[in-house]
Every structure is written in C-alpha cells, then in structure tokens.
Design a protein around this motif. Structure first.
Motif, PDB file in Angstrom:
ATOM      1  N   ALA A 156     -12.207  24.925 -50.934  1.00 43.94           N
ATOM      2  CA  ALA A 156     -10.911  24.915 -50.141  1.00 43.94           C
ATOM      3  C   ALA A 156      -9.986  24.329 -51.883  1.00 43.94           C
ATOM      4  N   ILE A 157      -9.041  24.624 -51.185  1.00 45.39           N
ATOM      5  CA  ILE A 157      -8.120  23.988 -52.903  1.00 45.39           C
ATOM      6  C   ILE A 157      -6.776  22.985 -52.042  1.00 45.39           C
ATOM      7  N   MET A 158      -6.238  23.249 -50.846  1.00 45.84           N
ATOM      8  CA  MET A 158      -5.938  22.250 -50.024  1.00 45.84           C
ATOM      9  C   MET A 158      -6.136  21.160 -48.695  1.00 45.84           C
ATOM     10  N   GLU A 159      -5.784  20.970 -48.254  1.00 43.71           N
ATOM     11  CA  GLU A 159      -5.981  20.044 -46.564  1.00 43.71           C
ATOM     12  C   GLU A 159      -7.915  19.836 -46.777  1.00 43.71           C
ATOM     13  N   ALA A 160      -8.457  19.485 -47.510  1.00 44.94           N
ATOM     14  CA  ALA A 160     -10.013  19.313 -46.948  1.00 44.94           C
ATOM     15  C   ALA A 160     -10.150  18.077 -47.371  1.00 44.94           C
ATOM     16  N   ARG A 161     -10.560  17.216 -46.166  1.00 45.92           N
ATOM     17  CA  ARG A 161     -11.888  16.178 -46.635  1.00 45.92           C
ATOM     18  C   ARG A 161     -12.371  16.034 -46.191  1.00 45.92           C
ATOM     19  N   PHE A 199      -7.915  26.886 -35.290  1.00 48.56           N
ATOM     20  CA  PHE A 199      -8.973  26.372 -35.912  1.00 48.56           C
ATOM     21  C   PHE A 199      -8.591  24.599 -36.420  1.00 48.56           C
ATOM     22  N   THR A 200      -9.244  24.312 -36.735  1.00 53.88           N
ATOM     23  CA  THR A 200      -9.494  22.828 -36.509  1.00 53.88           C
ATOM     24  C   THR A 200     -10.737  22.478 -38.126  1.00 53.88           C
ATOM     25  N   PRO A 201     -10.832  21.517 -38.400  1.00 55.48           N
ATOM     26  CA  PRO A 201     -11.338  21.541 -40.414  1.00 55.48           C
ATOM     27  C   PRO A 201     -12.947  21.507 -40.021  1.00 55.48           C
ATOM     28  N   MET A 202     -13.717  22.059 -39.029  1.00 55.17           N
ATOM     29  CA  MET A 202     -15.115  22.165 -38.726  1.00 55.17           C
ATOM     30  C   MET A 202     -15.508  23.735 -37.741  1.00 55.17           C
TER      31      MET A 202
END
Ligand SMILES: Cc1cc2nc3c(=O)[nH]c(=O)nc-3n(C[C@H](O)[C@H](O)[C@H](O)COP(=O)(O)OP(=O)(O)OC[C@H]3O[C@@H](n4cnc5c(N)ncnc54)[C@H](O)[C@@H]3O)c2cc1C
Ligand code: SF4
Length: 324
Positions: A156-161, A199-202
């Motif tokens: 990812a290049i955006m919005e990742a934690r 969608f969710t981060p996981m």
C-alpha cells in the motif's frame, strides 16, 4: 490438505444456518479459484471444518436490469459479465475490468461475490506453510508486519496503518466508481452496504454467519464516459500494480461530474474526492487534469520500495480522466 466435511447448499437460508452452527469454522466455496489455493497452501492459522458449496444456489447466478439499475447475483461468474449485452450497453466499465482478471479458465469459475471476498495477495501472508512455516503477521493475529522493513514493492501507498496489504479485487474498483451496494444476508436478516464501506483494513465487514447475495448498481448517467485502466507487470494473468476507474460527465466543454477511484494502492479502493472536487466545473485541459492527478496522490505515503506506484497512479488518473 486437511480433511473437511462438504455440503452442497440449496438455499441462502441453509447457508446462513450452517454458518451460524459452525461459528467461523465453515467456509463458503463459490468458484473456488481463491479458496482452494488458500486451503492447499495452509496459509491460514485455522482450518475450516466444513466447506459449503454455494455454486448450487443457481438463483444467485443472474444479471437483471430494472428502472433503478443492474442487479447481479453474487454467484454470477465473470465470464457472464463479459458476455452480457446489458453490461455492454450501460455498464461497460464492468466488462472492461472483468476482462483483465486472471485468465479465461479462472474467469469461467470466479464469481462476483468471490472476487470481492478474495483473500489478500500479500506474499508474506500467502507464504505456504510447507516451505519453512507460516508467517504469522498482524493479519493472522501476530505482532508484526514483515512487509514494512522487507519486500514491500507491491504494497500500500495510502491509508495503511498496521497491515500494508492492498485490496486485490479489480471488480471492487469499478463497483466503487459506479456507486454499487451489496445485499448481505445473515442470521440477523438482510442488510445493504455500499462497496465503498464493505472493506476494512484487515478484510471486510462480513461476520461469520453472513454472505453476499446481490450486487446492486445504479444506472450511470448515459452521457458519462466510463474508463478503467490497470497497470500490470505481465499482460496476461496478473494483479494490478495500480488501477484507476473514472466516470466523467462533460456538458458544453465543462466537467459537470467526476468520480475517480484508485485500486491496489490501499486496503480498499480509494475515492480521490479532493481531485474530483477540483475537476468539477472546469474545462479539462491538460493542466487541469495534471493538477487533478497531483491532488489525487497528495495523501500518498509510500514504503521503502514502492514510491514508483505514486507515479504510476498519477499517470493512470490523468489517462482515466482524459478518457484515453
Ligand atoms: C492466477 C490468478 C490470477 C488472478 N488475477 C486476478 C486479477 O487480475 N484481478 C482480480 O481481481 N482477481 C484476480 N484473481 C483472483 C480471482 O479473481 C479470485 O480468485 C476470484 O474472483 C474469486 O472468486 P471465486 O468465486 O472463485 O471465490 P472463492 O475462491 O470460491 O472464494 C473466495 C473467498 O470469498 C468467499 N466468498 C465467495 N463468495 C462469497 C459470497 N457470496 N459471500 C461471502 N463470501 C464469499 C469464500 O468463502 C472465500 O473466502 C486471480 C486469481 C488467480 C488464481
Ligand atoms: S502487509 Fe498485512 S498481510 Fe502482509 S505481512 Fe503485513 S500485516 Fe501481513
């Protein structure tokens, strides 16, 4: 592969009952093009006790249009999307994306619901158990993400934690630009949710006793131009490095509406609202489009080896907006 029980489901109701009974230990099998690989490579910490074949629910293999738009059953294979005259006439961007997915053999089997729910392709996550043991990263309940300091060129290049894997679904990108919603059936009844919120981060918002039954797509403006572009390393059979989808309406030389989505840059398709707002009300000159593309990537935070994705994303936004 470990042994598991197998049931051919006859109805959505039966699926929901089985999912509730097995409490997260049952898995749905639609086309099986993702699930069977995941099981064979033993990449998951838990192995399902039951596989529920849902291809047998033939009512969910359908494409119908009404006054509001298109309704696609979750078990409709991608090949039917490509062959549909309804799709071709009004929702051509769905076909544009579907033809880029995998290979003809996979598109014959892969379903719309399965494409949205497919597991991440992060190579640490997918590392087969038999070659040196499973990698237990954040997404599998572990305490690290090896991609942060490791091989992150496709991440990812955006919005990742915590997790830097990207959403691999091409259909999600075009469904998001079209403003589609999903009908989800579960123990608590039926609910509708936009693809943008699915969608969710996981992973996604589905709870263990839920499945997608229908994809609902509002009719796009007949004058909006629809564009989907996908950058891959190989031409056939490859996931997107970056993709972009746009719906652009021009009236008397002025852009009156713009929707622009980036794919494979984050855990979900990313709507670039700032760029959309900038483009609206303007003549789409080369300079205006270039500024829109710059704004689209303002929030990008690339990792050590994937800054190149920012440049590709800008180029795809420019081309998707210009319609070439
Ligand atoms: C070589 C290769 C190349 C590929 N290239 C691309 C590509 O370029 N672009 C792209 O987008 N994809 C690509 N894919 C992924 C492919 O599109 C997916 O494997 C496919 O769409 C999954 O659909 P399926 O019906 O086979 O799902 P399955 O494998 O049956 O299921 C996948 C997951 O979704 C769940 N599921 C399925 N249906 C539902 C439902 N209705 N409700 C809730 N959960 C459900 C299953 O339980 C499982 O967890 C590729 C795959 C391969 C193997
Ligand atoms: S990016 Fe996500 S899936 Fe990949 S290793 Fe990191 S936590 Fe795991």
């Amino acid at each position: 592969m470990k042994a598991f029980a197998h049931i051919n489901a006859c109805s959505v109701g039966e699926v929901i009952q089985l999912l509730a009974k097995y409490q997260g230990k049952a898995k749905l099998n639609a086309g099986g093009t993702d699930l069977l690989g995941v099981l064979k490579d033993r990449i998951l910490p838990d192995y399902p006790e039951l596989i529920i074949n849902i291809k047998t629910i033939t009512q969910l293999n359908s494409i119908e249009e009404n006054d509001e738009g298109l309704r696609i059953g979750a078990l409709t294979p991608l090949i039917n999307i490509i062959a549909s005259p309804l799709v071709e006439k009004t929702y051509s961007i769905l076909k544009e994306a579907a033809v880029t997915v995998a290979s003809p053999q996979i598109r014959n089997m892969a379903t719309m619901g399965g494409n949205l729910c497919q597991d991440t392709r992060c190579w640490y996550y997918r590392y087969p158990d038999e070659i040196g043991g499973m990698i237990k990263c954040f997404r599998k309940g572990g305490k690290t993400c090896p991609a942060v300091t490791g091989e992150n060129r496709y991440h990812a290049i955006m919005e990742a934690r915590k997790c830097f894997a990207v959403c691999p679904s091409d259909m999600a990108v075009v469904l998001t630009v079209l403003g589609a919603t999903l009908t989800i059936a579960g123990g608590g009844g039926t609910r509708d949710i936009s693809v943008e919120e699915f969608f969710t981060p996981m992973g996604n918002v589905l709870v263990p006793d839920e499945m997608i039954t229908m994809i609902n797509i509002p009719k796009p403006s007949p004058v909006a131009s629809q564009n989907f572009l996908k950058f891959t390393l190989r031409k056939p059979i490859d996931f997107a490095i970056v993709s972009a989808a746009s719906l652009i309406t021009i009236d008397r030389g002025i852009c009156t509406d713009a929707r622009v989505i980036l794919g494979a840059v984050a855990w979900k398709p990313i709507r670039v609202s700032e760029a959309e707002g900038f483009l609206r009300g303007k003549e789409l000159t080369e300079e205006v489009i270039a500024e829109g593309a710059r704004l689209a990537l303002v929030g990008a935070k690339p990792l050590s080896k994937n800054a190149y994705k920012v440049d590709i994303a800008k180029t795809l936004v420019k081309r998707a907006v210009a319609g070439c």
